[in-house]
Structures are given as structure tokens and as C-alpha cells.
Design an enzyme around this catalytic site. Structure first.
Site, PDB file in Angstrom:
ATOM      1  N   LEU A  33      48.309  -2.169   9.243  1.00  0.00           N
ATOM      2  CA  LEU A  33      48.842  -1.435  10.410  1.00  0.00           C
ATOM      3  C   LEU A  33      50.161  -1.970  10.956  1.00  0.00           C
ATOM      4  O   LEU A  33      50.367  -2.041  12.177  1.00  0.00           O
ATOM      5  CB  LEU A  33      47.783  -1.400  11.519  1.00  0.00           C
ATOM      6  CG  LEU A  33      46.567  -0.513  11.209  1.00  0.00           C
ATOM      7  CD1 LEU A  33      45.445  -0.746  12.210  1.00  0.00           C
ATOM      8  CD2 LEU A  33      46.964   0.953  11.192  1.00  0.00           C
ATOM      9  N   CYS A  92      39.995   0.850  10.795  1.00  0.00           N
ATOM     10  CA  CYS A  92      40.854   0.329   9.741  1.00  0.00           C
ATOM     11  C   CYS A  92      40.183  -0.869   9.082  1.00  0.00           C
ATOM     12  O   CYS A  92      39.866  -1.852   9.753  1.00  0.00           O
ATOM     13  CB  CYS A  92      42.215  -0.097  10.260  1.00  0.00           C
ATOM     14  SG  CYS A  92      43.245  -0.765   8.937  1.00  0.00           S
TER      15      CYS A  92
END
Lengths: 301, 263, 301, 263
Positions: C73, C130
């Protein structure tokens, strides 16, 4: 002199290559293609205490890089298995692992006890993770306590070493591996199939009569390697790795992730010689890298 | 002895809209008989399973087989692009095929009369069967059913049998299905062999009555060799493999005596 | 006159096709290939309250029919996003869904609040799933109570409709969908990537610096379709489906499984025109089958 | 303007063990420059991502590009089987490439002298760069490093530059690496352009000292267009995209001023 022998729960296999339960029958069908004597073991199709008719058709469909199946563990039951399949396997110099399925703890225990005195049976693999059987079996494989409980009960009723086959359809595979271990499992095998679905958009219906099916094939290999790594690092008992294995290099990858042995599943359908080519491929890798004992690479990453 | 082998394409042509005629040189030809099939592998890594395709013909020198198939997806679409000289992976020979000996004696004493019924893409296997029955001295009547006048293989049946045709739109032969044509032409027979869509096979099972009807079934397959139990059909009697009244179409079939299967 | 509009939480999209967060930046890079005005929405790369450097390289590798990624990310933080990316998106006539990531409830809430007054933002997609971020984020997505709690807290701090993005790495996806719904989510999107691993057997090391990575691509489509089916049948809120979508037919399959909209993810990398080809493919299917309103086929199997 | 296009193979040949020379007719050629690359797609459905391959040459008519690559896996192995007339999917043109203008003025006033250093499969992009610099009137020295005497492209550099060679086994030119050859031949330069293995690039960054060294970096890539953030390199300054000192090799690079990246 190259050593490809591996040992699991006191049982020594001439090489780490087996086939995945349900993809190889009891070896009969593929004995036309491969010399079963060359395999580390034959893992039989799941057998229950009584015959199971399985699911309605269509039971299989193709997906990208693999397939979905919802056979529903059709099997002739333990008696026919003992009278027909075990004598057939007695003709071969390989280990025999009998995959056991059931709908209740009692079902599993009954089959385990029945097989305890069969000399031809080297190990039991307990299928608590078939995604295509409604009756509870799936819960045994996804609930930590159920898994530990059924493991210990089966262990209490058989002298044979017990392999618990784990489902990948869980949040935490390490937790399930530990549950099997604390239940007394001698080894674990993973991964069983990943639950998937395919829809025929032209006919607006499910590709499988069962709606969902278990996904197998090269497409699931990365998930399998990850889970074998996580599981093998969470327990001390040996791990048998499977999930999309097609070549010796795939087998080596699973062993480096932590598997002591490996199974070829769906790829038998694509290449009926896949199992013996895996054995050859492992030997080629060992030669190429000067590895004398295959055990050296287990969990080496 | 089953094997996975590499065959070589001798020729391919499109003989009707979406219907292809593929001739392959392969060692499998030696064992191939009417009613059996081969698994054909794609060159597409996303489509791994073999496609079951019935044997439409075996060359007299037993060195090549002929496959006539319909393009029904990306697998068969890929096959349609094979050219002379291309290699193609085959798994075979698969399935039981038709019992020529039994069919030859269907007349009990008197000369046996066998009726072949083929519908759509079920027609190709009937051609090799007509050839083998004819060679065995059986008197053969063939009735092939098509959607319209765009037929295929039809003329080739005449060499081995009295040949009739039915078309859904009536543009050729009898208007209707193959059974309409059988009635219209008052064809006599001791036994029926059929391949085609399920509704047609159901009607034939009904129509056959006391006489034996051998039908060739289709189902989604995976291994093709009887190991995965993916392709099964409910049977009247307990099946010899799983003992659960489920026969394996790929191995115990694809040819079954109609009264033995629940379709 | 064909109707391809779909509505989620009061926001109407000109068609059901979006792209998967993290595969399309903020649209800038792919605006060279596709007309963003033709998309139902642009879903931005995950943005946090502060810049994130992401993981060490290698961050990506190819697997059979897909890829693994462990980007971690990387993002410039909410301020840069608002000053640069939102003005860029203002030039286009499409909906904007901002994907939000964080390490704590406070992180998420801070970003959600900051975006509440940005008119260009139509919806928020909360990335609680995630697989490549160590700090807790994964727990938010795999624990029913954590998920319900973070959902309700974010909802309490923003006026924007909230989409909770679910991870497939759970035992029971229906349960997670229900948790998001009871937390007040306006919609859910799934599946995020499936955790996988690849080992370079020649070098005896992991293919990714992060060891594991998130698997995406056609290989995971059957798992995604199954989960979209299970999730959409467990909740009343709309579902945005994703996982290996490459064509209009894939999109139709997800919608028949129960998705109101779909996202094209990894396949943008293989075919930068995949999104608009999906839009075209959906229209072709509707024409072929005489479907006047795409909403007719949602969950039709 | 980037695009995914279908190119047509003009020719392909093997120019050294495992090294192939592929010429492709493509509309991308019009924008292609030294240091840039294209993404080449396989025909294998199991290998979906484009393979980044640097541009070794652009035809004078700007209608075709030349790719010289090493077979390193199933993707590139598939490329090596492409024949004249085959179609191949390309994504491009990708990356920033070398700044010819800046390099032309590296001499500050006096004629600019640029030193090109290529190692192994880092050699191909240096050839197009030599050509473009030569055309710009820059005096170019090329030092190419190989494992042994089985060189490739070497003779082609002589048309555009003073050319030197280094081999690890000393079978040709200087025994050692490219920097050993630079020292041995006392080559003078105002700036360095290099492509090759990381250890070589690190040594060059060190060696360049005050002078500018422009190096071309490699990393595992996915999208190739700067969207996925898969291929990054740590930078000294805050990067303009993510503001986290991580530049995107596929888009901000692959060519970087050595002092700006941490390698």
C-alpha cells in the site's frame, strides 16, 4: 548415491511422490500408464463405512488453469474396498495410504477400526475437508475443536499412523494444523480443494449440479505453497503437500516450503504420467544441484 | 493399452457450419473401434482437460483416425485451427465401444438387421459403426437426423447401409426426427444403435420396446479413464465399480444397453 | 433502449464496470489507454492518513494464470491525494470511489473525515483486507467483531456511503458480509487477493521480499464467484464483485452470482483496454439475449 | 502515447548461446528511443504479464524495432520460437530513456565525450544509444563486458564509437570487467551511460565520482505503466509520485542519474 527416501510416522517411502486421493482411484485405472512400484505411495479414493452414491451430474467442469469437482465421495464402502482394492494393491511394492471419509465421528471410527488389522494398509488419511459433502464433514475440517476431537477419537481406535487432511477454506491454516497435532495426528496433508463456483451465462445456470465444487490444478498452487509453509512452520509433525503439482520442480517448491512428501492430483488427468515424471524431475533437480539426500531441502527457505 | 500420445494432423476441413473433419496419424488407431473415443488436448494452458471426441473413422491401414466434431468452446475452436503437420496430444483409446459380435447375432440365426440412428453431432460415431457392421456381414439401415439440408457425412453411409435422412425443417428427407423417418420408411430391425441428444435417446429407449437398443451417452468428463468418477449415469443394476448404481460413462460406457441405464 | 445503469447506496453508475483499487492508480496512468468517462467509476489506489513507503522489492511475481503482489500500500497520503488526484479526477464524468487504508481505527477515521467534505468523492471503499500489511489491518478483515466495529466507527465519522472490502482469506465469507452489514456498511466489495507464495527453487528463496503476496488474476475467478454468491445471498446491501475479471462475459458471471457492479483488477496489466472492453462486452451480451435492463440479471441463478 | 498493439515479426536469429535478435514491425517504433523498453506478451495463457525488453534498435524508417534478449524462462523461451510473419502483442513505448540533449552538453561548451558501459544482457540498449549519440555529434566510447569470447553486437558498436571489450575469462580484450577496461585504456569521458547487472552498476556509481552516470535499472514489473507500484527503487529525494523516496522504475526510469538512487 542419491537418497530420495522420506519417512513419515515411521513409514518409509522410496520417494516423496504420491497422488492425491480421488484422482487415482485405487491405482487400478492408472496402472495402465504408470508402474505403481515407482511411486512413494498410492493414496486411495476416499472410502466410507457404507457405499456412497455421490452427487448428481454434472460433477466436474473446467476452470482457468484447473477444474472444479463435486463428486460427493462416491465409493463402494469399506467391505468391497477390502475385498477388491487391497488385494490389487498387494501386488505392488509401494506404500498404501487409505483415505477415509464419513458423516459422523462414528463413521470414521468404524472404518479406521476395520482397517486396523489390514496388513496392506500403511497409513490412514482422514478426509475431514471435502467441500462437496453436506453432512457436517466440512465442520470437522473448519472448526479447531471439532478437528482436534475427531483426530483424537480416530487415533484411539486404530494402530495405523493417521494423516489428517486439511481444507484450505479456513482463516488460519496454522491453527488447524496445530489442532490436528494436539489431537494426536501423526502427519497432516494439505491442501484439499478450494471451494469455487462457475456459472454458465448462456444457460443462466450453475456449471455443477452441486452449485459449488472443489477447485484443483495449477491455478491454486500459490495458495497451497503458502499454506504448506504456514502449516509446516506451526507444527512438528510432517506435512504432505499438494495443490496443482505437475512437475518435479513443483514438488521441490512444496518441499522447500516445508513438505516431507507431495501428492499429484488433478494433473494426473492432464498427464497420466505426471507422478513418475515428478519422481524423475526430483532426481534431475538433485543431480543438477548436487543434493545427495532429498531431506536436505525440506523447509530450506 | 491406453496411452497419452502425440499425433500428427494429416488434414482438416470444415464440412458443415461449425463442423470439422480432422484426420490424425496416431498409434492409437491400432486399437480404435466404433463407439470409442479419444481425449484431445488443447494447446491453451488455461484449458487443461482433454476433450472427449468420438471416433468417426479408422483408416484401413490402422495408422490414422478421423474425428468429426462441432466447435462448442475455446477448446474445440482451437482444434479447428490445426493444420496439416501440426502435432496434437491424444489420450486413448477410451470407452467400451459397440459389440460387433453381439450385434452380428442380433437376428438369432437369421441374418442380423441393425438400425443405426444418429442425431446432429451424434452422427460421426455411427459412420465407423456402419463400416464395421457392414464388414461383419450385418445388413445395416442408417437414419441420420439433421436440423436442415446442411448435412454432413450423409453420402458416406450409403456405401455401408440403406441410408435415410430426417430434417427438423423438412428441407431434406422426412420432416421431423429420426424415429419419424423410421416409421415413414417402415424400416425393419433386430437391434438399434444410437447416438445423439438425450431427448432423442430417451425416445429411442421407449421406441425399442422388446428389442435391444445400444445408446452412446455423453457427460462432462475429467480423467476419461474411470478414476475420477466425474461422468456417471444411474444404472438399473448395481454397478461393478462403486456398487451404487452409478456406471462410469468414460469406461463402463459410453455405449450402454438402453434398458440398463436411467436417462 | 438498453439500460446499463446500476445504483449502489443512492449513487448511480452509468454502467457496472469499475477497476480494482491498486491496479489503476488514480486513473492517470490508464487515461492514456481508456476514456475514463466511459467507466462506471474510478476506484483509487488505497490512501492513508500519512504517506506509506510500502514493502521492499521484489514486490510482484507471476503465477499460473495470475500474479502475486506485496506492494504494501505505498501511497502519498491523503493531503497529496486531495491536492493532486482529486482535481485530476474532477475533469471526468465518472463516479469516484476512494479506497482507504490504515493501521488503526483512528487512521481510517481520520481519512474518512478528511474526505467527507470533498465533493468529488462519491463513495469510500475501506480496505480492511490487505494481506500485505502487518499491522492489524488483516485482523479487521478476518475477525467478525473487529469488522463490525470498524465499520460502525467509520460510518459514524463520514457522510459518504461506505463500501467495506472483504478478504477471501476467511472460513465463512457470509459471516463477514453480515458483520459489515450490521456495522452499517452501505455495500461490500469482494474479493481482495488470496494470500499465496512462490519459491524460486533455483535460488532457494522466496519470489517476493515479503515472502507471501496477494494472488489475483483469472486463476482466482471461481473462488471469487463463489464468495460473491455466498456473500450476496447473506446480506441485503449491494455487492461489488471482483477477482480475475477480464471480459464482459466474466462481468456477467459475477452479476448473475449476485454482484450489482464489478471491478477489473490485475487484467488491466494484461490488457489496458480491459475495462472498456468489459463495458462493451456487457452490452453485447444484453443485445444477444434481449436484456433491456442489466439489473434483471443480478443474482439470477 | 502508450498503446498495446500487435506487431509482426520481420526476422529472428540466435546471435549467441541463449541470446536472440528479434526484429518486429510495429507502430510503436515511431516513438521509440534509446533506454526505453516495450512489454512483450507471451502466447501462453499461464504467463499473462508482459515481459519488459529494452530497445536495441529502431529502424531508420521508424517502422520497426529490434529486441535483443536472453532466454530466461518460459516467456522468453516462447519468444525465441517466433518466426517471420508471426504476430506478437506489445505494450509500449515504456520508460523515460536516455536524455540525448543533456548528454550532448555534458562537455560544457567543448565537445561532449560520453562513455557507454554495457554488461551481458545490458549491452543491447547501449547500441541504440551509441547510434543516437553519434547522430547528435557526441564522441562516444563503448566498453562492453562479456563472460567470454562468445560476444554479441560488439562489431556493430564500431560504426558509432571507439569500441573496447572486457571478458571475465580474458579470452578477448581486457581480462576483467568493463571498468578494468576503462582504466586499462585510459578512456576519457564527461558522462557515463550504463546498463548491466547491479554489482556492475554499483561499481560504476562509485567510479563516476563527480561526473554524471546515467544507469538503467531492472526490477520485477507488472503493469509497466506506473500504476501498480510493483517496480520501485529507493531515491535520495522524495519521489514526485508517492512522495516516499520510491521512484517507479518502469515510468520514472528505467534510466536514473546514479547519485539519485540508492542501489
Amino acid at each position: 548415491m542419491m537418497k530420495t527416501e522420506v519417512t513419515i510416522a515411521g513409514v518409509t517411502f522410496k520417494n516423496p511422490v504420491m497422488e492425491g486421493s480421488g484422482t487415482f482411484g485405487s491405482g487400478m485405472e492408472y496402472s495402465e500408464f504408470v508402474d505403481l512400484n515407482k511411486l512413494g505411495a498410492v493414496v486411495t479414493k476416499g472410502v466410507a463405512n457404507v457405499p456412497w452414491p455421490g452427487n448428481p451430474t454434472p460433477r466436474v467442469c473446467e476452470v482457468y488453469g484447473g477444474m472444479l469437482n463435486a463428486i460427493g465421495l462416491q465409493n463402494p464402502g469399506i467391505e468391497v474396498f477390502c475385498e477388491r482394492d487391497l488385494p490389487f494393491l498387494s501386488k505392488y511394492d509401494t506404500k498404501v495410504i487409505v483415505n477415509v471419509c464419513g458423516r459422523s465421528v462414528e463413521d470414521y471410527v468404524e472404518v479406521a477400526e476395520r482397517l486396523s488389522d489390514e496388513d496392506r494398509v500403511d497409513m490412514l488419511e482422514i478426509n475431514v475437508s471435502c467441500p462437496n459433502v453436506k453432512e457436517g464433514a466440512i465442520a470437522f475440517g473448519t472448526d479447531r475443536n471439532c478437528l482436534e476431537n475427531i483426530t483424537s477419537q480416530i487415533k484411539a481406535h486404530t494402530k495405523k499412523p493417521v494423516i489428517m487432511k486439511l481444507t484450505p477454506n479456513v482463516t488460519n491454516i496454522a491453527e488447524m494444523a496445530m489442532a490436528a497435532e494436539s489431537g494426536g495426528a501423526d502427519a497432516i496433508s494439505l491442501i484439499n480443494t478450494i471451494t469455487g463456483m462457475k456459472i454458465d451465462i448462456e444457460r443462466r445456470r450453475f456449471a455443477l449440479a452441486n452449485k459449488t465444487g472443489g477447485m484443483s490444478g495449477p491455478a491454486i498452487k500459490p495458495v497451497a505453497v503458502r499454506m504448506v509453509y504456514q502449516a509446516s512452520h506451526a507444527v512438528k509433525i510432517p506435512v504432505i503437500g499438494m495443490g496443482g503439482i505437475a512437475t518435479g520442480d513443483d514438488a521441490i517448491e512444496f518441499m522447500m516450503a516445508g513438505a516431507t512428501a507431495v501428492s499429484v492430483g488433478m494433473m494426473n488427468f492432464v498427464n497420466p504420467y505426471a507422478t513418475i515424471e515428478c519422481v524423475k524431475g526430483i532426481e534431475d533437480y538433485m543431480t543438477r544441484h548436487g543434493i545427495e539426500d532429498i531431506n536436505e531441502i525440506i523447509g530450506c527457505v | 493399452m491406453k496411452a497419452k500420445v502425440t499425433g500428427k494432423v494429416i488434414s482438416q476441413s470444415c464440412i458443415a457450419p461449425g463442423i470439422y473433419d480432422l484426420k490424425i496419424e496416431t498409434s492409437l488407431a491400432g486399437d480404435a473401434h466404433a463407439g470409442q473415443f479419444v481425449g484431445v488436448f488443447t494447446k491453451d494452458a488455461s484449458a487443461l482437460l482433454p476433450r472427449p471426441i468420438s471416433i468417426c473413422g479408422v483408416s484401413d491401414d490402422k495408422k490414422s483416425i478421423r474425428l468429426v466434431y462441432r466447435v462448442a468452446g475455446k477448446g474445440t475452436d482451437g482444434f479447428s485451427k490445426l493444420d496439416e503437420g501440426d502435432e496434437v496430444s491424444l489420450l486413448g483409446v477410451l470407452g467400451n465401444g459397440y459389440d460387433i459380435e453381439k450385434l452380428s447375432s442380433a437376428g438369432n440365426g437369421s441374418g442380423s438387421k441393425v438400425l443405426l440412428l444418429g442425431g446432429g453431432i451424434g452422427i460421426p460415431p455411427m459412420l465407423e459403426l456402419a463400416k464395421e457392421l457392414h464388414a461383419a456381414g450385418v445388413s445395416v439401415s442408417s437414419v441420420m437426423g439433421y436440423r436442415d439440408e446442411r448435412t454432413f457425412l450423409l453420402d458416406e453411409f450409403t456405401a455401408f447401409s440403406d441410408t435415410y435422412v430426417a430434417t427438423e425443417d423438412g428441407s431434406l428427407g422426412t420432416k421431423g426426427n429420426v424415429l419419424d423417418a423410421v416409421r415413414e420408411n417402415g424400416i425393419e430391425f433386430d437391434a438399434i444403435c444410437a447416438c445423439g441428444p438425450l431427448p432423442m435417446l430417451r425416445a429411442i429407449k421407449e421406441f425399442a420396446g422388446e428389442k435391444k437398443a445400444y445408446i452412446s451417452l455423453e457427460e462432462r468428463m475429467a480423467c476419461g479413464v474411470g478414476a475420477c468418477l466425474g461422468c456417471v449415469v444411474k444404472t438399473k443394476e448395481v454397478d461393478h465399480h462403486s456398487h451404487v448404481n452409478n456406471a462410469r460413462i468414460c469406461t463402463d460406457g459410453p455405449v450402454f444397453e438402453a434398458s440398463e441405464v436411467e436417462i
